[in-house]
Write a protein that holds these residues in place. Structure first.
Motif: not given
Length: 93
Positions: A24-28, A53-57
């Motif tokens: 659903g949403a980035p964890e890190v 691992v869900p992530y945002e850059v």
């Protein structure tokens, strides 16, 4: 046999700002160099990808590539210190 249309091109993986892997949403938040060639960032990126691992850059410039008067993101330097070395992985609270 006719093929179905390919549709719009997908984002290139290294240009994506988020990778969710069905989550659903980035964890890190994965902080990496804006030049895109730091080997330490590449290793971290590959681990996040392999472990899904869900992530945002978010990116920060390498010191050698900064323009006169340019500074690193204050959010990042608060996280890692004034030197602002990359990579950084920030876990969401």
């Amino acid at each position: 046999t006719a093929r179905a249309p390919a549709g719009p091109p997908a984002d290139r993986l290294f240009e994506a700002r988020q990778r969710l892997f069905g989550g659903g949403a980035p964890e890190v938040i994965f902080w990496r160099d804006s030049a895109g060639w730091c080997p330490f960032c590449e290793i971290t990126w590959l681990v996040l990808e392999e472990m899904e691992v869900p992530y945002e850059v978010k990116t920060v410039p390498l010191r050698r590539y900064m323009l006169e008067g340019e500074t690193k993101d204050a959010e990042y330097t608060r996280l890692v210190g004034p030197e602002g070395v990359v990579p950084g992985v920030q876990f969401r609270a």
